[in-house]
Design an enzyme around this catalytic site. Structure first.
Site, PDB file in Angstrom:
ATOM      1  N   SER A 173      -7.715  -4.319  -2.045  1.00  0.00           N
ATOM      2  CA  SER A 173      -6.389  -3.763  -2.305  1.00  0.00           C
ATOM      3  C   SER A 173      -5.393  -4.917  -2.383  1.00  0.00           C
ATOM      4  CB  SER A 173      -6.011  -2.744  -1.221  1.00  0.00           C
ATOM      5  OG  SER A 173      -4.804  -2.081  -1.544  1.00  0.00           O
ATOM      6  N   THR A 174      -4.365  -4.933  -1.533  1.00  0.00           N
ATOM      7  CA  THR A 174      -3.342  -5.970  -1.600  1.00  0.00           C
ATOM      8  C   THR A 174      -3.955  -7.363  -1.471  1.00  0.00           C
ATOM      9  OG1 THR A 174      -1.871  -4.409  -0.476  1.00  0.00           O
ATOM     10  CG2 THR A 174      -1.109  -6.682  -0.684  1.00  0.00           C
ATOM     11  N   HIS A 199      -7.328  -1.303  -5.900  1.00  0.00           N
ATOM     12  CA  HIS A 199      -6.224  -0.345  -5.957  1.00  0.00           C
ATOM     13  C   HIS A 199      -5.155  -0.825  -6.940  1.00  0.00           C
ATOM     14  CE1 HIS A 199      -7.293   0.864  -1.546  1.00  0.00           C
ATOM     15  NE2 HIS A 199      -8.093   1.439  -2.425  1.00  0.00           N
ATOM     16  N   MET A 293      -4.468  -3.638   2.647  1.00  0.00           N
ATOM     17  CA  MET A 293      -3.822  -2.896   3.719  1.00  0.00           C
ATOM     18  C   MET A 293      -4.495  -1.550   3.895  1.00  0.00           C
ATOM     19  SD  MET A 293      -1.400  -3.180   5.932  1.00  0.00           S
ATOM     20  CE  MET A 293      -0.487  -2.136   7.065  1.00  0.00           C
ATOM     21  N   ASP A 296      -9.136   2.003   3.809  1.00  0.00           N
ATOM     22  CA  ASP A 296     -10.044   2.438   2.759  1.00  0.00           C
ATOM     23  C   ASP A 296     -11.244   1.506   2.663  1.00  0.00           C
ATOM     24  OD1 ASP A 296     -11.008   3.942   0.621  1.00  0.00           O
ATOM     25  OD2 ASP A 296      -9.917   2.760  -0.865  1.00  0.00           O
TER      26      ASP A 296
END
Length: 353
Positions: A173-174, A199, A293, A296
């Site tokens: 993600s991030t 993401h 973050m 998930d």
């Protein structure tokens, strides 16, 4: 203002965006907007004077574009930056460049009815600014210095290898845009199929796949079909508007697209991908959880491990945001905790056994 609040500098030439971001951020607990700059030159002086914790940065501005400013900023005074971009192909490509340079995240600016639509993503804007404030921006430079890409046309896996690994799965993600690239550039050719959930919105995933495809010897595709056979030497990036699942049938892996509801507030979700692999030959796969973050991927990685998969998580020092990997480690479902610059080599070694 509370000393513990996140200090934000808004850099945008649009008075409308300035006002909207100011209203959204100042209404959120724990955030103070300490200044608004209409162009990068003004922002440069305000950074020295105001010492913000986070900058929101537009891309197209007078006097200096956002990308040039970001590049200078990350070279001279690295700090968390959240880009303001448009939901267009051009916007996606420029945003991906910004994330490679060192921006922590981005806010996808709606193409129409800006005032109402931007207010609808208030929670997302506030969340991304708060995440950025805790990001490890120093790791961008460290990870790039340690990068050792495979030379094009160079090493490849021995087709007579004895390894039983025939599928690699990655979730991020991030900070994942650059992390995924740093993993893939270390992989030789003739790797097993690689499936990835990062993401990001639809449209951005296509641009991301294209950028990687131009960089690597591996063939990188956005997974945008209902069902497709997964081939060796191919990387499949989940479409930003669909879950991606994997099934094993008649001696081959197939990718399956799903329009089911978001999981962990994400679509695509890493947990959906990992959980599907746990149901199909998990003992022949490796699951990798990179920077991001939230939580998930931890549950799905645990399912993969219980079914015999090798599980890997990125370490804290090399992660932009050590959230998703941390949760998986704390839940005890990770076999190997590795710095980013070692993950690609580890995957190659496992596929060479």
């Amino acid at each position: 203002m509370s000393n513990s609040n996140i200090r934000v500098l808004i850099v945008d030439d649009s008075k409308v965006i300035q006002r909207l971001l100011f209203e959204i951020l100042t209404s959120a607990p724990g955030i103070d907007v300490v200044g608004i700059a209409g162009d990068p030159l003004e922002a440069r002086n305000m950074i020295k004077r105001l010492d913000p914790d986070v900058i929101t940065l537009d891309i197209e501005m007078p006097k200096m574009d956002g990308i040039t400013f970001l590049r200078n900023l990350m070279r001279l005074r690295p700090m968390p930056v959240v880009m303001i971009s448009t939901l267009t192909q051009k916007g996606a490509e420029i945003t991906l460049e910004a994330l490679e340079i060192g921006a922590v995240d981005y806010i996808a600016k709606p193409n129409h009815d800006l005032m109402n639509n931007l207010k609808q993503i208030t929670a997302e804007i506030v969340h991304k600014v708060k995440v950025a404030a805790r990001a490890n921006v120093d790791c961008f430079a460290d990870n790039k210095r340690q990068a050792q890409p495979v030379i094009a046309g160079g090493s490849s896996l021995n087709s007579n290898r004895e390894s039983n690994i025939d599928l690699l799965a990655i979730g991020a993600s991030t900070g994942g845009i650059e992390a995924i690239k740093q993993v893939l550039i270390r992989l030789p050719t003739n790797m097993p199929p690689i499936v990835i959930v990062q993401h990001m919105p639809a449209g951005f995933t296509a641009s991301f796949a294209n950028r990687l495809n131009n960089l690597l010897d591996l063939t990188v595709l956005e997974f945008d079909q209902p069902r497709i056979k997964l081939d060796r030497n191919h990387v499949y990036i989940a479409n930003g508007n669909r879950h991606m699942l994997v099934e094993f049938s008649q001696g081959a892996y197939f990718g399956i697209a799903s329009d089911d509801a978001p999981v962990n507030r994400h679509k695509p979700a890493v947990d959906v991908l990992f959980s599907s692999i746990a149901d199909h030959r998990a003992s022949h796969s490796i699951g990798v959880l990179l920077t991001g973050m939230g939580m998930d991927g931890a549950s799905g990685l645990g399912k993969m491990k219980r079914e015999g998969a090798i599980t890997v998580a990125q370490d804290e020092k090399s992660s932009v945001v050590w959230g998703m990997p941390r949760v998986a480690i704390e839940e005890g479902v990770v076999d190997k905790v590795l710095p980013l610059n070692e993950i690609g080599n580890f995957l190659s070694e496992q596929c060479l056994k």
